[in-house]
Design an enzyme around this catalytic site. Structure first.
Site, PDB file in Angstrom:
ATOM      1  N   SER A  76      18.311  45.465  -6.453  1.00 14.37           N
ATOM      2  CA  SER A  76      17.661  44.173  -6.682  1.00 14.37           C
ATOM      3  C   SER A  76      17.155  44.047  -8.123  1.00 14.37           C
ATOM      4  O   SER A  76      16.924  45.048  -8.815  1.00 14.37           O
ATOM      5  CB  SER A  76      16.497  43.995  -5.711  1.00 14.37           C
ATOM      6  OG  SER A  76      16.959  44.104  -4.381  1.00 14.37           O
TER       7      SER A  76
HETATM    8  N1  SAM Z   1      16.332  48.665  -1.907  1.00 14.82           N
HETATM    9  C1  SAM Z   1      17.622  48.817  -2.522  1.00 14.82           C
HETATM   10  C2  SAM Z   1      17.569  49.448  -3.861  1.00 14.82           C
HETATM   11  O1  SAM Z   1      16.467  49.730  -4.359  1.00 14.82           O
HETATM   12  O2  SAM Z   1      18.650  49.673  -4.414  1.00 14.82           O
HETATM   13  C3  SAM Z   1      18.401  47.512  -2.596  1.00 14.82           C
HETATM   14  C4  SAM Z   1      18.820  47.080  -1.285  1.00 14.82           C
HETATM   15  S1  SAM Z   1      20.197  46.017  -1.167  1.00 14.82           S
HETATM   16  C5  SAM Z   1      19.563  44.540  -1.843  1.00 14.82           C
HETATM   17  C6  SAM Z   1      20.112  45.829   0.608  1.00 14.82           C
HETATM   18  C7  SAM Z   1      20.563  47.037   1.375  1.00 14.82           C
HETATM   19  O3  SAM Z   1      20.255  46.829   2.750  1.00 14.82           O
HETATM   20  C8  SAM Z   1      22.060  47.286   1.313  1.00 14.82           C
HETATM   21  O4  SAM Z   1      22.302  48.578   0.839  1.00 14.82           O
HETATM   22  C9  SAM Z   1      22.525  47.122   2.765  1.00 14.82           C
HETATM   23  O5  SAM Z   1      23.590  47.988   3.123  1.00 14.82           O
HETATM   24  C10 SAM Z   1      21.256  47.461   3.518  1.00 14.82           C
HETATM   25  N2  SAM Z   1      21.146  46.961   4.881  1.00 14.82           N
HETATM   26  C11 SAM Z   1      21.506  45.762   5.396  1.00 14.82           C
HETATM   27  N3  SAM Z   1      21.198  45.698   6.707  1.00 14.82           N
HETATM   28  C12 SAM Z   1      20.620  46.886   7.034  1.00 14.82           C
HETATM   29  C13 SAM Z   1      20.080  47.437   8.229  1.00 14.82           C
HETATM   30  N4  SAM Z   1      20.023  46.761   9.383  1.00 14.82           N
HETATM   31  N5  SAM Z   1      19.580  48.687   8.188  1.00 14.82           N
HETATM   32  C14 SAM Z   1      19.600  49.416   7.049  1.00 14.82           C
HETATM   33  N6  SAM Z   1      20.111  48.951   5.889  1.00 14.82           N
HETATM   34  C15 SAM Z   1      20.590  47.697   5.872  1.00 14.82           C
END
Ligand code: SAM
Length: 220
Positions: free
Chosen positions: A64
């Protein structure tokens, strides 16, 4: 001691993009100075790691924008005694920021390649207080709670009930919720058995996929 690699870029990011936009919590700003954001992006993106935008990290996912990570961290205000849950480990960057501020961090990622990579990176950087789990984070991490703070870094249709249940009384949950294209940052404070809900700023996150998120087939 913060790593000296990209120190000028990290200082400029912290001063201009974060402090300059109203992030005033000194502990939060210090965490952004301490965590080497360039170590959380693919090597070819390292020179862009401190720019004011999200970046691709593989698996169709993103790290992000620094300001959004800082805003969520500021709203969350993790304390040194806190047990924190993150849903959506992605690159591991937000987990590292939280690990600088809290006692323990559990972060869940549904994409196996990203979870493995985040775990390796966090270990290599010495974040021994972070545990990376693979799975559907909309179910939370019942064996590791209750949590003082919970942050969701993907956008779902609503705030998952399972996460609310795993919040300690007095705790706070921050979660983007809305439609797939745009969300609001929801802030939920648990007061005993009750929940106080506030609607925060507009935001755009990748979809939260899972039992209490969007179905996988309609996510993209
Ligand atoms: N917090 C992260 C970072 O610092 O890089 C960025 C996160 S990215 C915007 C969103 C993440 O949420 C993705 O890697 C995606 O695979 C994950 N995601 C989506 N749905 C999810 C779920 N139900 N459980 C765990 N991870 C999930």
């Amino acid at each position: 001691m913060p790593s000296t690699e990209y120190i000028n870029e990290r200082r400029a990011m912290t001063r201009e993009q974060l402090a300059g936009r109203g992030i005033a919590n000194k502990a939060v700003l210090r965490a952004f100075m301490n965590v080497p954001r360039h170590r959380f992006v693919p090597p070819k993106n390292q020179p862009n790691a401190y720019e004011d935008r999200p970046l691709n990290i593989g698996c169709g996912q993103t790290i992000s924008q620094p300001y959004m990570v800082a805003l969520m961290t500021d709203i969350l205000s993790p304390m040194p005694s806190h047990n924190v849950l993150e849903v959506g480990a992605g690159s591991g960057y937000q987990a590292a920021i939280l690990a600088e501020l809290a006692h323990e961090v559990v972060t869940i990622e549904r994409c196996p390649a990203l979870a493995a990579q985040a775990e390796r990176r966090l270990a290599a950087l010495g974040y021994g207080n972070v545990r990376v789990l693979l799975g559907d984070g909309t179910a939370g991490a019942p064996g590791y709670g209750p949590f003082d703070r919970i942050v969701v870094t993907a956008g779902g249709p609503a705030v998952p009930d399972a996460l609310k249940r795993q919040l300690r009384p007095g705790g706070r949950l921050v979660c983007p919720a809305g439609c797939r294209q745009a969300q609001r940052l929801m802030v939920i404070d648990r007061r005993g058995a009750d929940f106080e809900e506030h609607e925060g700023v507009s935001c755009v996150f990748v979809p939260l996929i899972g039992r209490e998120g969007w179905p996988a087939e309609s996510a993209n």
